[in-house]
Design a protein around this motif. Structure first.
Motif, PDB file in Angstrom:
ATOM      1  N   SER A  16      -6.636 -15.662   6.532  1.00 32.04           N
ATOM      2  CA  SER A  16      -6.691 -14.250   6.112  1.00 32.04           C
ATOM      3  C   SER A  16      -5.881 -14.003   4.838  1.00 32.04           C
ATOM      4  CB  SER A  16      -6.157 -13.363   7.236  1.00 32.04           C
ATOM      5  OG  SER A  16      -6.008 -12.044   6.757  1.00 32.04           O
ATOM      6  N   LEU A  17      -6.445 -13.204   3.947  1.00 34.24           N
ATOM      7  CA  LEU A  17      -5.734 -12.842   2.713  1.00 34.24           C
ATOM      8  C   LEU A  17      -4.962 -11.543   2.885  1.00 34.24           C
ATOM      9  CD1 LEU A  17      -8.392 -13.671  -0.030  1.00 34.24           C
ATOM     10  CD2 LEU A  17      -6.484 -15.054   0.770  1.00 34.24           C
ATOM     11  N   VAL A  36       2.527  -9.617   8.983  1.00 31.98           N
ATOM     12  CA  VAL A  36       2.483 -10.943   9.620  1.00 31.98           C
ATOM     13  C   VAL A  36       1.101 -11.226  10.209  1.00 31.98           C
ATOM     14  CG1 VAL A  36       3.584 -12.398  11.380  1.00 31.98           C
ATOM     15  CG2 VAL A  36       4.900 -10.569  10.292  1.00 31.98           C
ATOM     16  N   ALA A  37       0.619 -12.470  10.045  1.00 31.73           N
ATOM     17  CA  ALA A  37      -0.645 -12.872  10.695  1.00 31.73           C
ATOM     18  C   ALA A  37      -0.333 -13.386  12.098  1.00 31.73           C
ATOM     19  CB  ALA A  37      -1.329 -13.955   9.880  1.00 31.73           C
ATOM     20  N   PHE A  38      -0.903 -12.744  13.127  1.00 29.04           N
ATOM     21  CA  PHE A  38      -0.711 -13.166  14.514  1.00 29.04           C
ATOM     22  C   PHE A  38      -2.007 -13.790  15.022  1.00 29.04           C
ATOM     23  CE2 PHE A  38       2.177  -9.470  14.082  1.00 29.04           C
ATOM     24  CZ  PHE A  38       3.373 -10.028  14.525  1.00 29.04           C
ATOM     25  N   ASP A  39      -1.952 -15.072  15.380  1.00 25.97           N
ATOM     26  CA  ASP A  39      -3.127 -15.721  15.956  1.00 25.97           C
ATOM     27  C   ASP A  39      -3.148 -15.395  17.451  1.00 25.97           C
ATOM     28  OD1 ASP A  39      -5.084 -17.494  16.973  1.00 25.97           O
ATOM     29  OD2 ASP A  39      -4.781 -18.805  15.242  1.00 25.97           O
ATOM     30  N   LEU A 247     -12.742  -6.018   0.800  1.00 24.29           N
ATOM     31  CA  LEU A 247     -11.500  -6.463   1.449  1.00 24.29           C
ATOM     32  C   LEU A 247     -10.317  -5.631   0.953  1.00 24.29           C
ATOM     33  CD1 LEU A 247      -9.952  -8.688   3.163  1.00 24.29           C
ATOM     34  CD2 LEU A 247      -9.529  -9.797   0.957  1.00 24.29           C
ATOM     35  N   VAL A 248     -10.247  -5.453  -0.366  1.00 20.56           N
ATOM     36  CA  VAL A 248      -9.122  -4.715  -0.946  1.00 20.56           C
ATOM     37  C   VAL A 248      -9.186  -3.232  -0.561  1.00 20.56           C
ATOM     38  CG1 VAL A 248      -8.085  -3.922  -3.114  1.00 20.56           C
ATOM     39  CG2 VAL A 248      -8.744  -6.326  -2.836  1.00 20.56           C
ATOM     40  N   TYR A 249     -10.380  -2.639  -0.601  1.00 11.95           N
ATOM     41  CA  TYR A 249     -10.474  -1.208  -0.324  1.00 11.95           C
ATOM     42  C   TYR A 249     -10.241  -0.888   1.156  1.00 11.95           C
ATOM     43  CZ  TYR A 249     -12.248  -0.793  -5.076  1.00 11.95           C
ATOM     44  OH  TYR A 249     -12.390  -0.849  -6.435  1.00 11.95           O
ATOM     45  N   GLN A 250     -10.732  -1.757   2.074  1.00 11.27           N
ATOM     46  CA  GLN A 250     -10.435  -1.478   3.485  1.00 11.27           C
ATOM     47  C   GLN A 250      -8.934  -1.623   3.721  1.00 11.27           C
ATOM     48  OE1 GLN A 250      -9.333  -3.734   6.032  1.00 11.27           O
ATOM     49  NE2 GLN A 250      -9.263  -5.425   4.584  1.00 11.27           N
ATOM     50  N   GLY A 251      -8.320  -2.607   3.059  1.00 11.86           N
ATOM     51  CA  GLY A 251      -6.875  -2.803   3.197  1.00 11.86           C
ATOM     52  C   GLY A 251      -6.108  -1.620   2.626  1.00 11.86           C
ATOM     53  N   LEU A 276      -7.789 -16.888  -5.307  1.00 11.39           N
ATOM     54  CA  LEU A 276      -9.041 -17.559  -4.939  1.00 11.39           C
ATOM     55  C   LEU A 276      -9.477 -18.531  -6.032  1.00 11.39           C
ATOM     56  CD1 LEU A 276     -10.886 -14.498  -3.400  1.00 11.39           C
ATOM     57  CD2 LEU A 276     -10.101 -16.532  -2.167  1.00 11.39           C
ATOM     58  N   GLY A 277      -9.156 -18.210  -7.271  1.00  9.23           N
ATOM     59  CA  GLY A 277      -9.498 -19.089  -8.394  1.00  9.23           C
ATOM     60  C   GLY A 277      -8.767 -20.405  -8.319  1.00  9.23           C
ATOM     61  N   ARG A 278      -7.592 -20.380  -7.690  1.00 10.20           N
ATOM     62  CA  ARG A 278      -6.778 -21.589  -7.596  1.00 10.20           C
ATOM     63  C   ARG A 278      -7.235 -22.513  -6.484  1.00 10.20           C
ATOM     64  NH1 ARG A 278      -2.024 -18.508  -8.634  1.00 10.20           N
ATOM     65  NH2 ARG A 278      -1.679 -18.246  -6.403  1.00 10.20           N
TER      66      ARG A 278
END
Ligand code: ATR
Length: 279
Positions: A16-17, A36-39, A247-251, A276-278
Protein backbone atom coordinates in the motif's frame (compact mmCIF):
# COMPACT_ATOMS: atom_id res chain seq x y z
CA UNK A 1 0.54 17.39 21.49
CA UNK A 2 0.69 13.58 21.92
CA UNK A 3 1.06 11.47 18.78
CA UNK A 4 -2.10 10.29 17.10
CA UNK A 5 -2.34 7.12 15.05
CA UNK A 6 -3.99 6.60 11.67
CA UNK A 7 -3.74 3.41 9.66
CA UNK A 8 -4.93 0.99 7.03
CA UNK A 9 -6.39 -2.50 7.51
CA UNK A 10 -5.77 -4.85 4.59
CA UNK A 11 -4.50 -8.33 3.76
CA UNK A 12 -2.01 -8.19 2.16
CA UNK A 13 -1.19 -4.55 2.80
CA UNK A 14 2.60 -4.24 2.50
CA UNK A 15 2.34 -2.84 -1.04
CA UNK A 16 0.00 0.00 0.00
CA UNK A 17 1.14 3.53 -0.83
CA UNK A 18 -1.22 5.05 1.74
CA UNK A 19 1.36 5.15 4.60
CA UNK A 20 3.81 6.98 2.35
CA UNK A 21 1.33 9.64 1.26
CA UNK A 22 -0.41 10.20 4.61
CA UNK A 23 2.84 10.39 6.61
CA UNK A 24 4.19 12.80 4.00
CA UNK A 25 1.07 14.98 4.33
CA UNK A 26 1.12 14.92 8.12
CA UNK A 27 4.79 15.92 8.21
CA UNK A 28 4.35 18.62 5.60
CA UNK A 29 1.49 20.18 7.56
CA UNK A 30 3.22 19.76 10.94
CA UNK A 31 0.44 17.51 12.30
CA UNK A 32 0.96 14.89 15.06
CA UNK A 33 -0.30 11.88 13.05
CA UNK A 34 1.55 8.66 12.26
CA UNK A 35 -0.05 6.34 9.66
CA UNK A 36 0.58 2.59 10.02
CA UNK A 37 -0.16 -0.36 7.70
CA UNK A 38 -1.85 -3.16 9.70
CA UNK A 39 -1.96 -6.58 8.04
CA UNK A 40 -5.25 -7.93 9.40
CA UNK A 41 -6.22 -11.55 8.75
CA UNK A 42 -9.94 -11.86 7.87
CA UNK A 43 -10.60 -13.90 11.04
CA UNK A 44 -9.11 -11.09 13.17
CA UNK A 45 -11.12 -8.25 11.67
CA UNK A 46 -13.54 -7.81 14.57
CA UNK A 47 -10.71 -7.74 17.09
CA UNK A 48 -8.80 -5.28 14.95
CA UNK A 49 -11.84 -2.97 14.82
CA UNK A 50 -12.23 -3.26 18.60
CA UNK A 51 -8.56 -2.29 18.73
CA UNK A 52 -9.38 1.05 17.08
CA UNK A 53 -11.59 1.83 20.09
CA UNK A 54 -9.26 0.32 22.69
CA UNK A 55 -6.16 2.11 21.41
CA UNK A 56 -7.84 5.37 20.44
CA UNK A 57 -6.72 5.15 16.82
CA UNK A 58 -8.02 8.34 15.19
CA UNK A 59 -8.95 6.93 11.80
CA UNK A 60 -8.46 3.92 9.56
CA UNK A 61 -8.59 3.15 5.87
CA UNK A 62 -9.96 -0.26 4.92
CA UNK A 63 -8.86 -2.10 1.82
CA UNK A 64 -9.09 -5.55 0.19
CA UNK A 65 -10.48 -7.93 1.46
CA UNK A 66 -12.20 -6.10 4.35
CA UNK A 67 -14.20 -3.29 2.72
CA UNK A 68 -17.53 -5.10 2.85
CA UNK A 69 -16.99 -7.33 5.90
CA UNK A 70 -16.05 -4.41 8.15
CA UNK A 71 -19.53 -2.86 7.94
CA UNK A 72 -21.06 -5.14 10.59
CA UNK A 73 -18.42 -4.21 13.17
CA UNK A 74 -19.00 -0.45 13.04
CA UNK A 75 -21.39 1.71 15.06
CA UNK A 76 -22.68 3.63 12.04
CA UNK A 77 -22.32 3.65 8.26
CA UNK A 78 -23.11 6.79 6.25
CA UNK A 79 -25.28 7.04 3.13
CA UNK A 80 -22.33 7.08 0.72
CA UNK A 81 -20.88 3.82 2.10
CA UNK A 82 -24.34 2.26 2.18
CA UNK A 83 -24.96 3.10 -1.48
CA UNK A 84 -21.55 1.77 -2.53
CA UNK A 85 -21.94 -1.28 -0.30
CA UNK A 86 -18.47 -0.94 1.20
CA UNK A 87 -16.41 1.13 3.63
CA UNK A 88 -12.93 2.45 2.87
CA UNK A 89 -12.67 4.97 5.73
CA UNK A 90 -13.45 4.69 9.46
CA UNK A 91 -13.67 7.78 11.63
CA UNK A 92 -13.26 7.36 15.39
CA UNK A 93 -15.29 9.93 17.23
CA UNK A 94 -14.66 9.34 20.94
CA UNK A 95 -15.00 5.57 20.53
CA UNK A 96 -17.95 5.73 18.12
CA UNK A 97 -16.82 4.30 14.79
CA UNK A 98 -18.46 5.59 11.62
CA UNK A 99 -17.77 4.09 8.21
CA UNK A 100 -17.81 6.09 5.00
CA UNK A 101 -16.45 5.66 1.49
CA UNK A 102 -14.24 8.17 -0.33
CA UNK A 103 -13.49 5.98 -3.39
CA UNK A 104 -16.41 7.39 -5.38
CA UNK A 105 -15.48 11.01 -4.74
CA UNK A 106 -11.85 10.15 -5.53
CA UNK A 107 -12.87 8.59 -8.84
CA UNK A 108 -15.11 11.52 -9.88
CA UNK A 109 -12.43 14.03 -9.01
CA UNK A 110 -9.95 12.06 -11.12
CA UNK A 111 -12.37 12.20 -14.11
CA UNK A 112 -12.79 15.91 -13.57
CA UNK A 113 -9.07 16.52 -14.10
CA UNK A 114 -9.72 15.28 -17.67
CA UNK A 115 -12.80 17.50 -17.95
CA UNK A 116 -14.92 14.35 -18.26
CA UNK A 117 -18.49 14.89 -17.09
CA UNK A 118 -20.30 11.52 -16.63
CA UNK A 119 -23.80 12.99 -17.15
CA UNK A 120 -25.61 11.26 -20.05
CA UNK A 121 -22.61 9.11 -20.96
CA UNK A 122 -22.37 5.45 -22.00
CA UNK A 123 -20.05 3.46 -19.75
CA UNK A 124 -18.42 0.04 -19.89
CA UNK A 125 -17.02 -1.44 -16.70
CA UNK A 126 -14.60 -4.33 -17.08
CA UNK A 127 -14.61 -6.55 -13.99
CA UNK A 128 -17.24 -7.27 -11.36
CA UNK A 129 -15.55 -7.06 -7.94
CA UNK A 130 -15.84 -4.49 -5.19
CA UNK A 131 -14.09 -1.74 -7.17
CA UNK A 132 -16.47 -2.24 -10.10
CA UNK A 133 -19.44 -1.89 -7.79
CA UNK A 134 -18.12 1.28 -6.12
CA UNK A 135 -17.40 2.88 -9.48
CA UNK A 136 -20.69 1.73 -11.03
CA UNK A 137 -22.80 3.15 -8.19
CA UNK A 138 -20.80 6.37 -8.26
CA UNK A 139 -21.29 6.77 -12.00
CA UNK A 140 -25.05 6.21 -11.73
CA UNK A 141 -25.23 8.84 -9.03
CA UNK A 142 -23.28 11.18 -11.33
CA UNK A 143 -25.94 10.77 -14.02
CA UNK A 144 -24.59 8.33 -16.63
CA UNK A 145 -27.04 7.02 -19.23
CA UNK A 146 -26.17 3.31 -19.32
CA UNK A 147 -23.65 0.85 -17.98
CA UNK A 148 -22.51 -2.45 -19.49
CA UNK A 149 -20.45 -4.82 -17.35
CA UNK A 150 -17.95 -7.14 -19.03
CA UNK A 151 -16.58 -9.93 -16.84
CA UNK A 152 -14.91 -13.32 -17.07
CA UNK A 153 -17.28 -15.09 -14.67
CA UNK A 154 -20.95 -14.66 -15.69
CA UNK A 155 -22.30 -15.27 -12.17
CA UNK A 156 -20.27 -12.37 -10.73
CA UNK A 157 -21.06 -10.12 -13.69
CA UNK A 158 -24.80 -10.81 -13.49
CA UNK A 159 -24.82 -10.24 -9.75
CA UNK A 160 -23.21 -6.83 -10.21
CA UNK A 161 -25.63 -5.92 -13.01
CA UNK A 162 -28.51 -6.88 -10.75
CA UNK A 163 -27.19 -4.58 -8.02
CA UNK A 164 -26.64 -1.74 -10.51
CA UNK A 165 -30.03 -2.18 -12.16
CA UNK A 166 -31.75 -0.51 -9.21
CA UNK A 167 -30.23 2.75 -10.50
CA UNK A 168 -30.72 2.44 -14.29
CA UNK A 169 -30.12 0.43 -17.47
CA UNK A 170 -27.34 -2.09 -16.86
CA UNK A 171 -26.42 -5.08 -19.01
CA UNK A 172 -23.94 -7.93 -18.74
CA UNK A 173 -21.61 -9.20 -21.49
CA UNK A 174 -19.30 -12.20 -20.90
CA UNK A 175 -15.63 -11.33 -21.52
CA UNK A 176 -15.34 -14.45 -23.69
CA UNK A 177 -18.21 -13.51 -26.03
CA UNK A 178 -17.24 -12.71 -29.62
CA UNK A 179 -18.48 -9.12 -29.54
CA UNK A 180 -17.09 -8.04 -26.13
CA UNK A 181 -14.05 -6.32 -27.66
CA UNK A 182 -16.03 -4.53 -30.36
CA UNK A 183 -18.51 -3.27 -27.78
CA UNK A 184 -15.88 -1.00 -26.23
CA UNK A 185 -16.07 1.37 -29.21
CA UNK A 186 -19.63 2.29 -28.20
CA UNK A 187 -18.59 3.65 -24.80
CA UNK A 188 -17.68 7.22 -23.91
CA UNK A 189 -15.92 5.88 -20.84
CA UNK A 190 -14.30 2.46 -20.30
CA UNK A 191 -13.24 1.61 -16.73
CA UNK A 192 -10.92 -1.35 -16.23
CA UNK A 193 -11.50 -2.63 -12.67
CA UNK A 194 -9.79 -6.04 -12.62
CA UNK A 195 -6.42 -6.69 -11.02
CA UNK A 196 -5.02 -8.23 -14.23
CA UNK A 197 -2.70 -5.32 -15.02
CA UNK A 198 -0.71 -6.06 -11.87
CA UNK A 199 0.10 -9.59 -13.00
CA UNK A 200 3.56 -10.26 -14.35
CA UNK A 201 2.43 -11.03 -17.88
CA UNK A 202 -0.21 -8.23 -17.75
CA UNK A 203 -2.87 -10.06 -19.81
CA UNK A 204 -5.78 -8.21 -21.42
CA UNK A 205 -9.15 -8.84 -19.70
CA UNK A 206 -10.82 -9.34 -23.12
CA UNK A 207 -9.73 -10.00 -26.68
CA UNK A 208 -9.30 -7.31 -29.37
CA UNK A 209 -10.54 -4.27 -27.45
CA UNK A 210 -11.84 -1.73 -30.01
CA UNK A 211 -10.70 1.51 -28.43
CA UNK A 212 -11.26 4.73 -30.32
CA UNK A 213 -10.44 8.40 -30.35
CA UNK A 214 -12.82 10.53 -28.32
CA UNK A 215 -13.34 8.10 -25.44
CA UNK A 216 -11.70 8.08 -22.03
CA UNK A 217 -10.17 4.79 -20.94
CA UNK A 218 -9.49 4.49 -17.25
CA UNK A 219 -7.55 1.72 -15.47
CA UNK A 220 -7.77 1.57 -11.67
CA UNK A 221 -4.23 0.09 -11.63
CA UNK A 222 -1.39 2.58 -11.06
CA UNK A 223 1.53 0.15 -10.87
CA UNK A 224 2.53 -0.46 -13.64
CA UNK A 225 1.93 3.15 -14.62
CA UNK A 226 0.59 1.99 -17.99
CA UNK A 227 -1.04 -1.45 -18.22
CA UNK A 228 -1.21 -3.24 -21.56
CA UNK A 229 -4.90 -2.31 -21.62
CA UNK A 230 -4.09 1.42 -21.31
CA UNK A 231 -1.24 1.22 -23.80
CA UNK A 232 -3.58 -0.32 -26.39
CA UNK A 233 -6.13 2.44 -25.73
CA UNK A 234 -3.50 5.17 -26.09
CA UNK A 235 -2.26 3.70 -29.37
CA UNK A 236 -5.84 3.74 -30.68
CA UNK A 237 -6.06 7.46 -29.91
CA UNK A 238 -8.20 7.28 -26.76
CA UNK A 239 -7.57 9.55 -23.79
CA UNK A 240 -6.14 7.39 -20.97
CA UNK A 241 -5.78 7.62 -17.23
CA UNK A 242 -4.38 5.30 -14.55
CA UNK A 243 -5.53 4.91 -10.93
CA UNK A 244 -3.00 7.18 -9.24
CA UNK A 245 -5.11 10.34 -9.11
CA UNK A 246 -8.02 8.36 -7.61
CA UNK A 247 -5.69 6.98 -4.94
CA UNK A 248 -4.56 10.48 -4.00
CA UNK A 249 -8.04 12.03 -4.06
CA UNK A 250 -9.69 9.29 -1.98
CA UNK A 251 -6.80 9.64 0.49
CA UNK A 252 -7.23 13.41 0.47
CA UNK A 253 -10.92 13.12 1.39
CA UNK A 254 -10.17 10.61 4.18
CA UNK A 255 -7.40 12.83 5.56
CA UNK A 256 -9.72 15.82 5.66
CA UNK A 257 -12.36 13.79 7.53
CA UNK A 258 -9.81 12.64 10.14
CA UNK A 259 -7.77 15.80 10.64
CA UNK A 260 -9.97 18.64 9.36
CA UNK A 261 -7.00 19.78 7.29
CA UNK A 262 -6.49 20.12 3.54
CA UNK A 263 -4.35 17.37 2.05
CA UNK A 264 -1.37 18.53 -0.07
CA UNK A 265 -2.65 16.79 -3.22
CA UNK A 266 -0.25 18.09 -5.85
CA UNK A 267 2.83 17.43 -3.71
CA UNK A 268 1.56 13.92 -2.82
CA UNK A 269 0.92 13.13 -6.49
CA UNK A 270 4.45 14.19 -7.34
CA UNK A 271 5.88 12.11 -4.49
CA UNK A 272 3.99 8.97 -5.57
CA UNK A 273 4.93 9.42 -9.23
CA UNK A 274 8.58 9.68 -8.24
CA UNK A 275 8.23 6.65 -5.95
CA UNK A 276 6.56 4.52 -8.67
CA UNK A 277 9.11 5.68 -11.25
CA UNK A 278 11.87 4.27 -9.09
CA UNK A 279 10.30 0.80 -8.84
P1 ATR B 1 -11.91 -5.80 -6.04
O1 ATR B 1 -12.82 -5.97 -4.88
O2 ATR B 1 -10.65 -5.06 -5.72
O3 ATR B 1 -12.57 -5.22 -7.24
P2 ATR B 1 -12.11 -8.60 -6.71
O4 ATR B 1 -13.39 -8.70 -6.01
O5 ATR B 1 -11.09 -9.65 -6.49
O6 ATR B 1 -11.34 -7.24 -6.41
O7 ATR B 1 -12.44 -8.46 -8.27
C1 ATR B 1 -11.51 -8.76 -9.17
C2 ATR B 1 -12.07 -8.67 -10.57
O8 ATR B 1 -11.01 -8.99 -11.43
C3 ATR B 1 -13.20 -9.65 -10.87
O9 ATR B 1 -14.06 -9.08 -11.79
C4 ATR B 1 -12.45 -10.83 -11.49
O10 ATR B 1 -13.20 -11.57 -12.44
P3 ATR B 1 -14.05 -12.88 -12.00
O11 ATR B 1 -15.37 -12.37 -11.48
O12 ATR B 1 -14.18 -13.64 -13.27
O13 ATR B 1 -13.24 -13.60 -10.97
C5 ATR B 1 -11.37 -10.11 -12.24
N1 ATR B 1 -10.22 -10.99 -12.46
C6 ATR B 1 -9.30 -11.37 -11.57
N2 ATR B 1 -8.42 -12.22 -12.12
C7 ATR B 1 -8.81 -12.41 -13.39
C8 ATR B 1 -8.32 -13.16 -14.51
N3 ATR B 1 -7.23 -13.92 -14.40
N4 ATR B 1 -8.99 -13.07 -15.69
C9 ATR B 1 -10.10 -12.31 -15.80
N5 ATR B 1 -10.61 -11.57 -14.80
C10 ATR B 1 -9.99 -11.62 -13.63
Amino acid sequence: MPDKVLGIFGHPVAHSLSPLMHNFASKKLGLPYTYVAFDVEPAMLKKAVDGIRALGIAGVNVTVPHKEAVVRHLDAVDAEARAIGAVNTIINNGGKLTGTNTDGIGFLRALKTRRFNPRGKRVIIVGAGGSSRAIGVTLWRAGVKEIAVINRTPAAGKKLVEALSQFGAATFVPAASADAGALLAKADLVVQCTSLGMKKDDPLPLRDPAFRKGQLVYDIIYSPVETRFLAAARRAGADTMNGLAMLVYQGSESFRLWTGKKFPEEAALKLLKRHLGRK
